[in-house]
Enzyme design. Structure first.
Site, PDB file in Angstrom:
ATOM      1  N   LYS A   1       0.852  -1.199   0.000  1.00 63.38           N
ATOM      2  CA  LYS A   1       0.000   0.000   0.000  1.00 63.38           C
ATOM      3  C   LYS A   1       0.878   1.235   0.000  1.00 63.38           C
ATOM      4  O   LYS A   1       1.937   1.242   0.639  1.00 63.38           O
ATOM      5  CB  LYS A   1      -0.926   0.040   1.218  1.00 63.38           C
ATOM      6  CG  LYS A   1      -1.887   1.240   1.203  1.00 63.38           C
ATOM      7  CD  LYS A   1      -2.822   1.247   2.400  1.00 63.38           C
ATOM      8  CE  LYS A   1      -2.157   1.744   3.663  1.00 63.38           C
ATOM      9  NZ  LYS A   1      -1.747   3.174   3.577  1.00 63.38           N
TER      10      LYS A   1
ATOM     11  N   GLU B   1      -9.549   7.678   3.528  1.00 65.52           N
ATOM     12  CA  GLU B   1      -9.417   7.940   4.961  1.00 65.52           C
ATOM     13  C   GLU B   1      -9.894   9.338   5.312  1.00 65.52           C
ATOM     14  O   GLU B   1      -9.478  10.328   4.699  1.00 65.52           O
ATOM     15  CB  GLU B   1      -7.975   7.758   5.423  1.00 65.52           C
ATOM     16  CG  GLU B   1      -7.794   8.009   6.915  1.00 65.52           C
ATOM     17  CD  GLU B   1      -6.442   7.581   7.462  1.00 65.52           C
ATOM     18  OE1 GLU B   1      -6.214   7.768   8.674  1.00 65.52           O
ATOM     19  OE2 GLU B   1      -5.613   7.064   6.684  1.00 65.52           O
TER      20      GLU B   1
END
Length: 370
Positions: free
Chosen positions: A153, A223
């Protein structure tokens, strides 16, 4: 022979066995081979694509060590992210920036040893991919080869980050993108701040997610963005979105293991517990209670009791052992061993020397290690 067999078995099978102790010193249930084979059905990118296609939510949890990985494996969580948030949660830093790639590799290996079934994703830490696509590929290769993860990631949706993601994918490595609040850029953001709260900011979140999809990412983390922004990004993309404080309309959700089980209870831990986290347990309180009971039982000499002193030596060997101790001048040690074997008195453990030759139950003699 055993090593040869292990090397000959498929990687998934070997990874499954990694969370089972071999030594007879330990105990615990051993799964039947057929049960182990069923549990070895690993989550892959094809698994996630299938869930996304069917509209089934994807569960992801961030973890950093073997024991939490074992719990997540048993719970059937789809994805385990070995996140750079380990810098804060596991190492006590105020942000994610200090953690190194070498330390991330250690966390990745620990998680992989405990997580047989989930897809394991390793986070590229700050400083390991920003300089160039070549650096990004090199770091991603290390996470795959040395960290033994299934994918990596990386944060950010700027052109340079999208280019790095594309280079990693071109190198044959699966990439999960990450937009919205990107903790590695707090220097630019001015702290841990929610993103996408204006029209321009919201459009940037969607555009960055689309760019990462075009670069070949298999999923994108959203997020700390408002729910409508996350919903728009999820609808616009053809790959799964994983929400972290982004509302219920993402393709999946992610929380940090320590947060969701309620590990941190005291005020000084508030810096690593985000507002969006729901605590599904009260593990921190249970840990505090257990530690207090342990300390009290040690101080009361109630632990260990007979049930927790399982290792035996025969009376014949005890006699021979005590005779051998006396011959080399350890009379006090011999007496202590004999008393323990006969269960006539407790072994003295107050740290006071006995007969000049014993201290706290440990042999002490000129030239002997203690």
């Amino acid at each position: 022979m055993r090593r040869t067999l292990l090397l000959a078995w498929p990687v998934a099978r070997r990874r499954l066995l990694s969370n089972l102790p071999d030594s007879t010193v330990y105990w615990g249930p051993r799964p039947h081979p057929q049960e182990s084979a069923a549990a070895a059905r690993r989550v892959t990118l094809a698994t996630l694509r299938g869930k996304h296609r069917r509209g089934e939510p994807i569960s992801m949890v961030t973890a950093y060590d073997y024991s939490s990985a074992v719990h997540l494996d048993s719970a059937g969580v789809d994805v385990v992210l070995v996140g750079d948030s380990a810098a804060m949660t596991a190492h006590g830093h105020d942000n994610t920036l200090p953690i190194s790639l070498d330390l991330m590799l250690q966390h990745c290996r620990a998680v992989v040893r405990g997580a047989a079934r989930p897809l394991v994703v390793g986070d590229l830490p700050f400083g390991s991919y920003e300089s160039s696509p070549a650096q990004a590929v090199e770091s991603a290769v290390r996470l795959m080869k040395e960290g033994v993860v299934d994918a990596v990631k990386m944060e950010g949706g700027a052109a340079s980050r999208v280019g790095a993601a594309r280079a990693i994918v071109d190198a044959g490595i699966a990439v999960m993108g990450h937009v919205g609040l990107t903790p590695q850029t707090i220097s630019v953001l001015g702290g841990f701040r929610a993103q996408g709260k204006t029209v321009d900011g919201a459009l940037k979140v969607v555009e960055a997610a689309l760019a990462l999809q075009d670069a070949g990412c298999f999923a994108v983390v959203l997020e700390c963005v408002p729910a409508p922004v996350a919903a728009a990004a999820t609808a616009a993309l053809q790959i799964p979105t994983i929400g972290v404080g982004a509302g219920p309309l993402c393709s999946g959700q992610a929380l940090v293991y320590a947060d969701l089980v309620g590990m941190f209870q005291s005020p000084e831990h508030s810096k690593v517990t985000p507002k969006f986290c729901k605590q599904f347990g009260d593990v921190g309180a249970a840990i505090g209670k257990a530690l207090a009971e342990y300390k009290q039982q040690v101080e009361d000499r109630a632990f260990p009791d007979a049930d927790h002193t399982p290792y035996k030596i025969s009376s014949v060997d005890v006699d021979a052992f005590t005779d051998a101790l006396r011959k080399i001048g350890f009379d006090g040690a011999a007496a202590a061993a004999a008393a323990a074997a006969a269960k006539t008195e407790e072994i003295v453990g107050d740290g006071k020397p006995q007969d000049g030759d014993v201290s706290n139950g440990i042999l002490s003699h000129a030239g002997a290690a203690v």
